[in-house]
Design a protein around this motif. Structure first.
Motif, PDB file in Angstrom:
ATOM      1  N   GLU A 170     -13.270  -0.148  -0.470  1.00  0.00           N
ATOM      2  CA  GLU A 170     -12.823  -0.715  -1.742  1.00  0.00           C
ATOM      3  C   GLU A 170     -11.655   0.049  -2.363  1.00  0.00           C
ATOM      4  O   GLU A 170     -10.675  -0.561  -2.802  1.00  0.00           O
ATOM      5  N   PRO A 171     -11.712   1.380  -2.453  1.00  0.00           N
ATOM      6  CA  PRO A 171     -10.535   2.086  -2.991  1.00  0.00           C
ATOM      7  C   PRO A 171      -9.286   1.904  -2.137  1.00  0.00           C
ATOM      8  O   PRO A 171      -8.189   1.758  -2.666  1.00  0.00           O
ATOM      9  N   VAL A 172      -9.442   1.885  -0.811  1.00  0.00           N
ATOM     10  CA  VAL A 172      -8.278   1.677   0.049  1.00  0.00           C
ATOM     11  C   VAL A 172      -7.717   0.275  -0.166  1.00  0.00           C
ATOM     12  O   VAL A 172      -6.494   0.090  -0.269  1.00  0.00           O
ATOM     13  N   ARG A 173      -8.607  -0.713  -0.248  1.00  0.00           N
ATOM     14  CA  ARG A 173      -8.145  -2.082  -0.492  1.00  0.00           C
ATOM     15  C   ARG A 173      -7.404  -2.168  -1.829  1.00  0.00           C
ATOM     16  O   ARG A 173      -6.342  -2.807  -1.927  1.00  0.00           O
ATOM     17  N   ALA A 174      -7.950  -1.520  -2.846  1.00  0.00           N
ATOM     18  CA  ALA A 174      -7.336  -1.590  -4.173  1.00  0.00           C
ATOM     19  C   ALA A 174      -5.941  -0.981  -4.174  1.00  0.00           C
ATOM     20  O   ALA A 174      -5.009  -1.531  -4.781  1.00  0.00           O
ATOM     21  N   VAL A 175      -5.777   0.158  -3.493  1.00  0.00           N
ATOM     22  CA  VAL A 175      -4.460   0.803  -3.436  1.00  0.00           C
ATOM     23  C   VAL A 175      -3.475  -0.050  -2.655  1.00  0.00           C
ATOM     24  O   VAL A 175      -2.326  -0.245  -3.072  1.00  0.00           O
ATOM     25  N   LEU A 183       3.514   3.946   2.532  1.00  0.00           N
ATOM     26  CA  LEU A 183       2.969   4.712   3.647  1.00  0.00           C
ATOM     27  C   LEU A 183       1.639   5.299   3.188  1.00  0.00           C
ATOM     28  O   LEU A 183       1.602   6.158   2.301  1.00  0.00           O
ATOM     29  N   LEU A 184       0.547   4.810   3.788  1.00  0.00           N
ATOM     30  CA  LEU A 184      -0.803   5.115   3.302  1.00  0.00           C
ATOM     31  C   LEU A 184      -1.680   5.600   4.455  1.00  0.00           C
ATOM     32  O   LEU A 184      -1.679   5.011   5.537  1.00  0.00           O
ATOM     33  N   GLN A 185      -2.413   6.669   4.224  1.00  0.00           N
ATOM     34  CA  GLN A 185      -3.362   7.177   5.208  1.00  0.00           C
ATOM     35  C   GLN A 185      -4.620   7.650   4.500  1.00  0.00           C
ATOM     36  O   GLN A 185      -4.628   7.819   3.271  1.00  0.00           O
ATOM     37  N   VAL A 186      -5.689   7.857   5.268  1.00  0.00           N
ATOM     38  CA  VAL A 186      -6.948   8.307   4.687  1.00  0.00           C
ATOM     39  C   VAL A 186      -7.465   9.521   5.441  1.00  0.00           C
ATOM     40  O   VAL A 186      -7.174   9.722   6.622  1.00  0.00           O
TER      41      VAL A 186
END
Length: 374
Positions: A170-175, A183-186
């Protein structure tokens, strides 16, 4: 160089905001600093260990003790080539972050005496490096979105989100929905297990540049299984403790990207070996962060200027963590930071600021004087 003695300091510096990961929440950066003093000058190193053994088995009281009681005395008082330090300390098991701090301080002193920048010594090809930011776990998704919005406004070119069970999709989807094609990574910090492979595969929907250390550090086989199941590139952090570990991980197909944290792998010289190995295998690397002060930040920038560091690292601006850094502050300019050009790591801590945050210090002589607190 002729090493006369080493000073070990423990410092405590308040963070500008709490930093939460699956390992816990830090509000104060407790760190061990090493000052190596030679006949021709002195050098500095920073130990990446935290106050508690949560990221690794190392923690600051133990690091200060092993440095004072074991590692520094093992060096003796003879002329010392910094490249020999790792070999001298190799009989002592573990304690890579403490060893890294000691080797860095000696290397810094040697390079300063010869007027050679650390970046040049390591083989840097860039005078500034692209910078990302690591965003800890926030109380709410709106708070996360506000934090990311602020970092993008500051100019950071990559966002890394910490994730854990209950705080991932959910937080990744929101961002991703709010900020689009950034450019997004976790980074999971080993929070998941093999039973979570199907769940982690759902991250493929968010076009992430990488998934960092999803499984436990010793589960290379599990990482290889996960890499075959998902499309998101796997990056290893805690699993990589040396060039040998990196070679094994690459051979198994456990990762296609490596995060190099100099403290975790035993220092900047071993970091360069890992970099060279990864370049030879076509594996991109980037420089991770450990909430360093300006001492560690300067050295990380020198490392991140090597050619294989093709991904933005976690070497954020000083103000990201501290109101007042130990060194002149490192500032972000157009998403980049400048690599220090002075001899050694290129910076020196402010004596007044350093004394203000020091909670303990000890001097270990190597030229015949008596040891003791100071």
């Amino acid at each position: 160089m002729k090493l006369e003695g080493v000073e070990i300091r423990t410092i405590r510096m308040p963070l500008v905001s709490p930093f939460r990961t699956s390992f816990g929440t830090e509000t104060v950066r407790e760190a061990v600093l090493v000052r190596a003093v030679g006949a021709d000058g002195e050098g500095w190193g920073e130990c990446g260990a935290s106050a508690l053994p949560l990221y690794s088995s190392e923690y600051t009281p133990a690091a200060a003790a092993v440095l004072s009681e074991v590692l520094v005395p093992a060096l003796g008082g003879e002329d010392l080539d910094p490249h020999r330090v790792a070999g001298i300390l190799s009989p002592f098991k573990g304690h890579r972050q403490a060893k890294a701090a000691l080797e860095t301080a000696i290397l810094d002193a040697d390079l300063r005496a010869r007027d050679v920048p650390l970046s040049y010594h390591l083989g840097a090809v860039k005078d500034r490096v692209a910078c990302g930011v690591s965003v800890g776990i926030t109380p709410t998704i709106p708070a996360l979105l506000d934090a990311v919005d602020g970092y993008l406004a500051d100019g950071y070119v990559r966002i890394k989100l910490k994730i854990e069970h209950g705080w991932d999709l959910e937080p990744v989807r929101a961002v991703r929905e709010r900020f689009g094609d950034i450019l997004l990574q976790v980074d999971a910090n080993a929070a998941y297990g093999r039973a979570d492979i199907e769940h982690l595969a759902k991250l493929d929907a968010f076009d992430l540049s990488l998934l960092e250390q999803p499984l436990s550090a010793d589960d290379l086989g599990g990482h290889a299984m996960l890499a075959r199941r998902i499309g998101t590139p796997i990056c290893l952090d805690e699993s990589i403790l040396s060039a040998e570990h990196a070679a094994h991980a690459i051979e198994l197909g456990a990762c296609c990207i490596v995060n190099i944290k100099p403290g975790r792998v035993g220092g900047y010289l071993e970091s360069r070996r890992i970099h060279d190995l990864c370049v030879a295998h076509g594996v991109p690397v980037w420089c991770g962060g450990m909430l360093e002060t300006g001492i560690g930040r300067a050295a990380n920038l020198a490392l991140a200027a090597l050619p294989g560091f093709t991904l933005p690292g976690d070497t954020s601006a000083s103000e990201r963590y501290y109101e007042t850094d130990l060194t002149p502050p490192f500032r972000l300019e157009d998403g980049h930071m400048t690599v220090p050009t002075g001899p050694g790591i290129g910076v020196t801590p402010d004596a007044a600021v350093l004394d203000e945050v020091t909670v303990s210090r000890a001097w270990i002589p190597l030229a015949g004087a008596a040891a003791g607190a100071c």
